[in-house]
Enzyme design. Structure first.
Site, PDB file in Angstrom:
ATOM      1  N   PRO A 311       0.722  -1.138   0.152  1.00 25.70           N
ATOM      2  CA  PRO A 311      -0.050  -0.024   0.052  1.00 25.70           C
ATOM      3  C   PRO A 311       0.928   1.259  -0.211  1.00 25.70           C
ATOM      4  O   PRO A 311       1.746   1.398   0.824  1.00 25.70           O
ATOM      5  CB  PRO A 311      -0.942  -0.147   1.277  1.00 25.70           C
ATOM      6  CG  PRO A 311      -0.025  -0.855   2.178  1.00 25.70           C
ATOM      7  CD  PRO A 311       0.781  -1.727   1.229  1.00 25.70           C
ATOM      8  N   ARG A 350      -2.822  16.837  -8.197  1.00 24.82           N
ATOM      9  CA  ARG A 350      -3.732  15.780  -8.476  1.00 24.82           C
ATOM     10  C   ARG A 350      -5.230  16.483  -9.056  1.00 24.82           C
ATOM     11  O   ARG A 350      -5.810  15.962  -9.765  1.00 24.82           O
ATOM     12  CB  ARG A 350      -4.151  15.119  -7.206  1.00 24.82           C
ATOM     13  CG  ARG A 350      -3.070  14.260  -6.453  1.00 24.82           C
ATOM     14  CD  ARG A 350      -3.159  13.206  -5.564  1.00 24.82           C
ATOM     15  NE  ARG A 350      -4.054  12.228  -5.979  1.00 24.82           N
ATOM     16  CZ  ARG A 350      -5.252  12.167  -5.863  1.00 24.82           C
ATOM     17  NH1 ARG A 350      -5.925  12.680  -5.248  1.00 24.82           N
ATOM     18  NH2 ARG A 350      -6.001  11.044  -6.374  1.00 24.82           N
ATOM     19  N   CYS A 381       0.339  30.541 -13.141  1.00 23.00           N
ATOM     20  CA  CYS A 381      -0.268  31.278 -14.111  1.00 23.00           C
ATOM     21  C   CYS A 381      -0.956  29.994 -15.310  1.00 23.00           C
ATOM     22  O   CYS A 381      -0.430  29.880 -16.174  1.00 23.00           O
ATOM     23  CB  CYS A 381       1.110  31.742 -15.010  1.00 23.00           C
ATOM     24  SG  CYS A 381       1.872  32.859 -14.303  1.00 23.00           S
TER      25      CYS A 381
HETATM   26  N1  LLP Z   1       2.357  -1.136  -6.213  1.00 21.56           N
HETATM   27  C1  LLP Z   1       2.402  -0.646  -7.625  1.00 21.56           C
HETATM   28  C2  LLP Z   1       3.274  -1.608  -8.385  1.00 21.56           C
HETATM   29  C3  LLP Z   1       1.867   0.598  -7.934  1.00 21.56           C
HETATM   30  O1  LLP Z   1       2.299   0.966  -9.106  1.00 21.56           O
HETATM   31  C4  LLP Z   1       1.395   1.401  -6.883  1.00 21.56           C
HETATM   32  C5  LLP Z   1       0.958   2.705  -7.387  1.00 21.56           C
HETATM   33  C6  LLP Z   1       1.240   0.931  -5.663  1.00 21.56           C
HETATM   34  C7  LLP Z   1       1.996  -0.356  -5.408  1.00 21.56           C
HETATM   35  C8  LLP Z   1       0.554   1.633  -4.663  1.00 21.56           C
HETATM   36  O2  LLP Z   1      -0.819   2.084  -4.794  1.00 21.56           O
HETATM   37  P1  LLP Z   1      -1.681   2.602  -3.897  1.00 21.56           P
HETATM   38  O3  LLP Z   1      -1.595   1.891  -2.601  1.00 21.56           O
HETATM   39  O4  LLP Z   1      -1.105   3.982  -3.384  1.00 21.56           O
HETATM   40  O5  LLP Z   1      -2.833   2.864  -4.653  1.00 21.56           O
HETATM   41  N2  LLP Z   1      -0.587   9.366  -8.940  1.00 21.56           N
HETATM   42  C9  LLP Z   1      -1.806   8.684  -8.759  1.00 21.56           C
HETATM   43  C10 LLP Z   1      -1.328   7.181  -8.188  1.00 21.56           C
HETATM   44  C11 LLP Z   1      -0.666   6.608  -9.004  1.00 21.56           C
HETATM   45  C12 LLP Z   1      -0.394   5.039  -8.489  1.00 21.56           C
HETATM   46  C13 LLP Z   1       0.705   4.373  -8.893  1.00 21.56           C
HETATM   47  N3  LLP Z   1       1.222   3.169  -8.610  1.00 21.56           N
HETATM   48  C14 LLP Z   1      -2.689   9.550  -7.972  1.00 21.56           C
HETATM   49  O6  LLP Z   1      -2.216  10.600  -7.098  1.00 21.56           O
HETATM   50  O7  LLP Z   1      -4.043   9.311  -7.591  1.00 21.56           O
END
Ligand code: LLP
Length: 461
Positions: A311, A350, A381
């Protein structure tokens, strides 16, 4: 989760009432309080005082909420799974020395997705045996760094596997396979990764060929399979299904004589950005995943592999907020009122990237009733630089401290210097103490990587 009637009129005190004991389900960090001055307090620190001392904008992370989230993940897997388990923090959500060290002190490993994230985790003292290196296009140099560090490499494609085989001369790198499971989930298109049309991982049709390659390449220590289906997911079914799919691939690998012994279900558990978001708690999610993998193992008659989850957002997202100082106000008659803050898309990309919606409070007017709907604009800007399109706030004046909630994940990590704004400082608060864990950038930092060719240098002339 039952929402109170005040949902339509969110005041500062309303958000405090919504705090549950699962950090990912609460809009504010677990230690949030209103103090005698009617100010927001986090980790025993008055947010307006933090801004006075450390400047604005300011990222504020709550140590105790992060520790709680780590423990809920760790215990959730441990108490519901029959085999060994490990939680690794997806550090792309927020990678810096202090956060890597903090989660490692709770027994978590770290997922890194670049040489830079790996370097930071190693410098923070994280045990390389608990570091997993992801990414869909790791360079040869990054693969060399990962092998030298002795971390596990999650191979994403053929080029990586072939490069790893070439590099495996004096050491046998620990390698996992990332496979696209073909599982759909309902989240933003940009953060969905498990469906077949994805740039990440091996296509399921390639699995047999890849396993055959691994059988013929014993210099690679193949340890198991991985998949990540997406982010900000509220359903439990996709991860339940994923457990079954991964167990099948693990079994196929074992039948070929490969020593596959780890199974990683990725990350993806959602958090609350607004009252409408209703993710399962960390405990519910971990229990679901652990039980699904156990059940799939008994059915397939496979002994339970080491179960890993990774996570990011749900470990740090709601444990952090951003404090801004309110500046100019512009009223467009009969259309809207803008209030501008001293940051924007450079400290939180975001909203402009995913149209993400946030909630806010005035940290210096916590109990005051909401009396206006305003658009919180950033200072870049760019017309699209809006932090919150419709914020319900008490009457707002220049100098107020506006706190945007749930910004701990993918805020600082996606920050930029657009318009040459300085990236904000970050403090870690705990029991009334605040430590600066990321310094505010300076103008000098901004030009530190610039070079001025001598033929253009008019400074001395
Ligand atoms: N493992 C892998 C291989 C991943 O690509 C990601 C997230 C995670 C774990 C963790 O996922 P999480 O638990 O945070 O959902 N910038 C985007 C989120 C991109 C997520 C990319 N990968 C946002 O701000 O919503």
């Amino acid at each position: 989760m039952v929402l109170t009637e005040t949902t339509q009129q969110p005041t500062g005190s309303h958000f405090l009432k919504e705090i549950t004991d699962s950090p990912n389900q609460s809009l504010l960090p677990l230690t949030a309080k209103i103090n005698a001055q009617d100010h927001l307090e986090i980790g025993g620190c008055d947010v307006t005082e933090l801004v006075k001392e450390f400047g604005s904008p300011l990222y504020i992370m709550d140590e105790s909420s992060i520790r709680t989230a780590c423990r809920q993940y760790r215990d959730g897997l441990k108490n519901n799974y029959s085999g060994e388990s490990l939680v690794i923090y997806a550090s792309k959500a927020l990678n810096c020395l202090a956060i890597c060290a903090l989660v490692a002190s709770e027994g978590l490993g770290i997922d890194v997705a670049s040489g830079g994230e790996l370097y930071t985790a190693l410098q923070a003292g994280v045990n390389p045996k608990t570091i997993y290196f992801h990414g869909n296009n790791k360079s040869r140099a990054e693969l060399e760094e990962a092998i030298a560090a002795d971390c596990t490499i999650v191979a994403d494609n053929w080029l990586e596997l072939q490069t790893l085989a070439e590099l495996a001369t004096s050491k046998s790198p620990r390698v996992m396979l990332r496979i696209t499971p073909g599982i759909e989930c309902h989240t933003h298109e940009y953060i969905r990764t498990g469906h077949l049309d994805s740039k990440f991982g091996f296509d399921p049709n390639q699995v047999a060929e890849v396993l055959d390659f691994l059988v013929k390449t014993p210099a690679l220590d193949f340890v198991g399979v991985h998949a990540h289906i997406g982010s900000q997911i509220f359903e439990r079914q996709p991860h339940q299904d994923l457990g079954g799919v991964l167990v099948k691939w693990l079994k196929t690998a074992q039948e070929l004589g490969l020593p596959a012994r780890e199974l990683n279900v990725g990350g993806g558990l959602g958090i609350r950005y607004t009252e409408a978001d209703d993710p399962p708690s960390i405990s519910e999610w971990t229990a679901t995943v652990a039980k699904a993998v156990d059940a799939a193992c008994s059915e397939a008659q496979v002994s339970p592999p080491k179960l890993i989850c990774e996570p990011g957002r749900s470990l740090v997202g709601t444990t952090g907020v951003t404090a801004y100082t309110v500046g100019a106000r512009k009223q467009v008659p009969e259309i809207r009122t803008y209030i501008a803050v001293d940051g924007g898309m450079s400290d939180n990309a975001r909203p402009i990237t995913y149209e993400s919606v946030y909630r806010s409070v005035l940290a210096n007017k916590m109990s005051q009733s909401t009396s206006e709907t305003v658009t919180v604009a950033g200072k870049h800007c760019e017309s699209g630089d809006v932090v919150i399109k419709e914020a319900e706030l008490p009457e707002t004046s220049a100098g107020d401290t506006l706190v945007v909630m749930s910004t701990g994940a993918y805020g600082y990590s996606m920050a930029s210097n657009y318009n040459r704004l300085l990236r904000p400082a970050m403090v870690l608060v705990h029991e009334g103490e605040a430590d600066v864990i990321i310094n505010r950038e300076t103008y000098q930092d901004l030009i530190s990587q610039d070079n001025l060719p001598s033929r253009l240098n008019t400074i001395d002339s």
